[in-house]
Design a protein around this motif. Structure first.
Motif, PDB file in Angstrom:
ATOM      1  N   ASN A 105      28.059  69.778  22.989  1.00  0.00           N
ATOM      2  CA  ASN A 105      28.469  69.255  21.686  1.00  0.00           C
ATOM      3  C   ASN A 105      29.938  69.550  21.431  1.00  0.00           C
ATOM      4  O   ASN A 105      30.523  70.481  22.009  1.00  0.00           O
ATOM      5  N   SER A 106      30.528  68.758  20.566  1.00  0.00           N
ATOM      6  CA  SER A 106      31.921  68.971  20.185  1.00  0.00           C
ATOM      7  C   SER A 106      32.002  70.144  19.211  1.00  0.00           C
ATOM      8  O   SER A 106      31.006  70.546  18.606  1.00  0.00           O
ATOM      9  N   LYS A 110      29.807  66.959  15.623  1.00  0.00           N
ATOM     10  CA  LYS A 110      29.584  65.555  15.289  1.00  0.00           C
ATOM     11  C   LYS A 110      29.437  64.666  16.517  1.00  0.00           C
ATOM     12  O   LYS A 110      29.178  63.472  16.387  1.00  0.00           O
ATOM     13  N   THR A 111      29.573  65.243  17.704  1.00  0.00           N
ATOM     14  CA  THR A 111      29.411  64.483  18.942  1.00  0.00           C
ATOM     15  C   THR A 111      28.558  65.286  19.921  1.00  0.00           C
ATOM     16  O   THR A 111      28.848  66.454  20.202  1.00  0.00           O
ATOM     17  N   TYR A 112      27.495  64.658  20.403  1.00  0.00           N
ATOM     18  CA  TYR A 112      26.601  65.292  21.381  1.00  0.00           C
ATOM     19  C   TYR A 112      26.535  64.415  22.630  1.00  0.00           C
ATOM     20  O   TYR A 112      26.295  63.210  22.534  1.00  0.00           O
ATOM     21  N   THR A 113      26.759  65.032  23.773  1.00  0.00           N
ATOM     22  CA  THR A 113      26.745  64.313  25.038  1.00  0.00           C
ATOM     23  C   THR A 113      25.577  64.790  25.900  1.00  0.00           C
ATOM     24  O   THR A 113      25.401  65.997  26.107  1.00  0.00           O
ATOM     25  N   VAL A 168      26.130  59.376  24.601  1.00  0.00           N
ATOM     26  CA  VAL A 168      26.922  60.108  23.612  1.00  0.00           C
ATOM     27  C   VAL A 168      26.445  59.702  22.218  1.00  0.00           C
ATOM     28  O   VAL A 168      26.456  58.515  21.871  1.00  0.00           O
ATOM     29  N   LYS A 170      27.196  59.865  18.348  1.00  0.00           N
ATOM     30  CA  LYS A 170      28.215  60.098  17.329  1.00  0.00           C
ATOM     31  C   LYS A 170      27.491  60.220  15.986  1.00  0.00           C
ATOM     32  O   LYS A 170      26.754  59.314  15.590  1.00  0.00           O
TER      33      LYS A 170
END
Length: 549
Positions: A105-106, A110-113, A168, A170
């Motif tokens: 995650n970022s 707010k961003t999960y890959t 990804v 968002k």
């Protein structure tokens, strides 16, 4: 008569699967022990392969897909057909990669890959790719709030697929529990885009003849009889070690127990009467494991304002003081479960507000509350009558607890009329027909505290009470926007503080599941060192009569 028919059905299926799964091992047996032919590789796989498992399962599913419409009967079987991105290992409570090998995650949450496994195939041979994940998530979001999986995905703003093996997510807002949401028991499975895109997802024929990526392949479902699965030899995870699994629909726990004792079934999904446990432990060929869980048996109040008596918080408070969950734990559950003390659960220790506890039984105080509020007893000794609706489930006691409640509230002049309906009528009798005061509740509140939200959020389909509190909604939202337990705990503590005052529910017991099975099998999902297997999965089960590869 119906029990006899089901038992005969189990016997017939047992004979059939045993007859079909015998394996000729004469060539192996003819070699002297330890004799290995030149050039032959020595296997280090010590698992036992082969054999069939007959499962006596209480509920018959109406479908095999719950992404859009929830049916509590579905996971007992479909966990073995479909896969998630990430799953919870049942024996450890820890996350493990299912279709996703890894994730990150970022910093702003707010961003999960998700990095997907390669070379995974659907049961029809079609390659699994990130397009399947993207379509699944977007289809749930498009379906809207009515979709079962919507709640765990509601923060997703966009799904990107930079290549076939990367997804990804968002998010609209930060979330520290997005991976937990993806793994949630009540959430969603990944569906095959090539079979669902452009169709009516509610009526797609693959809902009834499912094609998944899981450890077993769907073979048949005979209504009122059984569902049969066969091993997926290309499965990417642990196992499967069995050749096939047959789920026999067995509504009666007595019939299920009889089939286990007779050696005709290998596992029963429903909990037996707790009074039977000691006998079962001593029965030949039968084993019983007590599995602690974060499941709580509870009772909900109708909070929509339409019911004269339970709409009064004084009545709800008096009821909570009149109830005795220690008696229920001791008499109904034979002392094998803990009476609830927490407004949440003590099992998820970090989120349990230990400064708040359920009220201790005090009949005198309960009577005083009702007397002071002007609820006088009539000539028959009752102040008023309440309707308690309950529904049979695989969790023992759901329809027995109301009998204790009826007796205990009688002591304070409250008459309780119990109405029992089949599980299939639960939505109709709780959501559509609101002429009830009390309802049976039960379900898992873990492994993460965010799962408690499904029972209390104002827009949740599981909030049958129709309890509405904007602060509760906000607290659950805030509790998901941070990662560390010490940062999240205060939000859940405050939730418990509020419900201890609003009293939308009362907790009876923290449930432990009696897992009854045949000693000829090992490696069940609740047992330690069984490999990665989520709740209801049998991919790691081994038959002791099997053979190593």
């Amino acid at each position: 008569m119906k029990k006899t028919k089901v038992l005969l059905l189990i016997m017939a299926i047992c004979i059939l699967v045993v007859g079909c799964s015998n394996t000729d091992v004469s060539n192996e047996a003819s070699k002297p022990d330890g004799d290995v032919e030149k050039g032959e590789e020595v296997s280090t796989d010590e698992h036992l392969y082969g054999g069939s498992l007959v499962v006596a399962t209480k509920l018959e599913p109406s479908s095999y897909v719950y992404n859009y419409t929830w049916d509590g009967a579905i996971p007992y079987i479909n966990r073995n057909i479909f896969s998630k991105l990430v799953a919870y290992d049942e024996s450890t409570g820890e996350l493990y990669g299912d279709l996703a090998e890894s994730w990150s995650n970022s910093d702003d949450l707010k961003t999960y890959t998700f990095n997907l496994r390669q070379n995974v195939k659907w049961h029809d041979g079609t390659p699994f790719t990130s397009a399947d994940v993207k379509w699944t998530i977007e289809s749930i979001l498009e379906y809207g709030e009515g979709a079962n999986g919507y709640q765990v995905l509601s923060l997703v703003d966009e799904v990107e697929t930079p290549d076939d093996y990367t997804v990804v997510l968002k998010l609209k807002e930060p979330s520290g529990v997005m991976v937990n949401n993806v793994a949630d028991y009540y959430g969603f499975d990944i569906l095959p885009k090539h079979l669902y895109e452009g169709t009516d997802v509610d009526n797609n024929p693959n809902n009834f003849k499912p094609i998944g990526t899981g450890p077993f392949i769907f073979e048949e479902h005979e209504i009122g009889s059984h569902c049969k699965l066969i091993a997926n030899e290309d499965y990417f995870g642990d196992g499967p070690y069995l050749d096939e699994v047959v789920f026999v629909f067995t509504p009666s726990e007595t019939t299920a127990m009889t089939s286990i004792e007779a050696g005709e079934a290998g596992w029963m999904t429903a909990s037996p009467a707790f009074a039977e446990i000691e006998r079962l432990k001593n029965a030949k060929g039968v084993a019983v494991d007590m599995q602690p869980t974060s499941i709580t048996q509870w009772m909900g109040f109708n909070m929509d304002g339409s019911r004269e008596y339970v709409s009064d918080p004084i009545v709800r408070e008096a009821i909570c003081y009149a109830l005795d969950n220690e008696e229920i734990a001791e008499k109904l559950y034979m002392g094998l479960v803990k009476p609830a003390t927490s407004w949440y659960t003590t099992i998820v220790d970090w989120a349990d507000n230990k400064d708040l506890r359920l009220p201790e039984t005090d009949i005198e105080y309960a009577n005083k509350l009702l007397d002071d509020a002007g609820y006088e007893k009539g000539a028959d000794g009752y102040r008023f009558t309440l309707t308690y609706r309950c529904f049979p489930t695989s969790i023992f006691g759901t329809t027995d607890i109301p009998l204790f409640v009826q007796q205990q509230l009688d002591a304070v002049g409250i008459k309780v009329e119990i109405e029992q309906y089949e599980w299939a009528l639960r939505t109709e009798m709780l959501d559509n027909k609101r002429d009830w005061d009390l309802c049976a509740g039960g379900g898992d509140r873990g492994p993460d505290a965010s799962n408690f939200a499904s029972y209390l959020l104002s827009n949740s389909a599981s909030n049958k009470m129709r309890y509405y509190n904007e602060e509760i909604d906000s607290l659950f939202e805030q509790g998901e926007q941070v990662v560390k337990y010490e940062e999240r705990a205060p939000y859940y503590f405050k939730v418990q503080e509020i419900i201890s005052k609003d009293l939308p529910m009362y907790n009876f017991v923290e449930y432990a599941i009696p897992r009854v099975y045949n000693e000829e099998y090992t490696g069940f999902f609740w047992q330690e060192n069984s490999g990665n297997s989520a709740n209801h999965m049998v991919n790691t089960v081994e038959w002791k009569g099997g053979a190593p590869k």
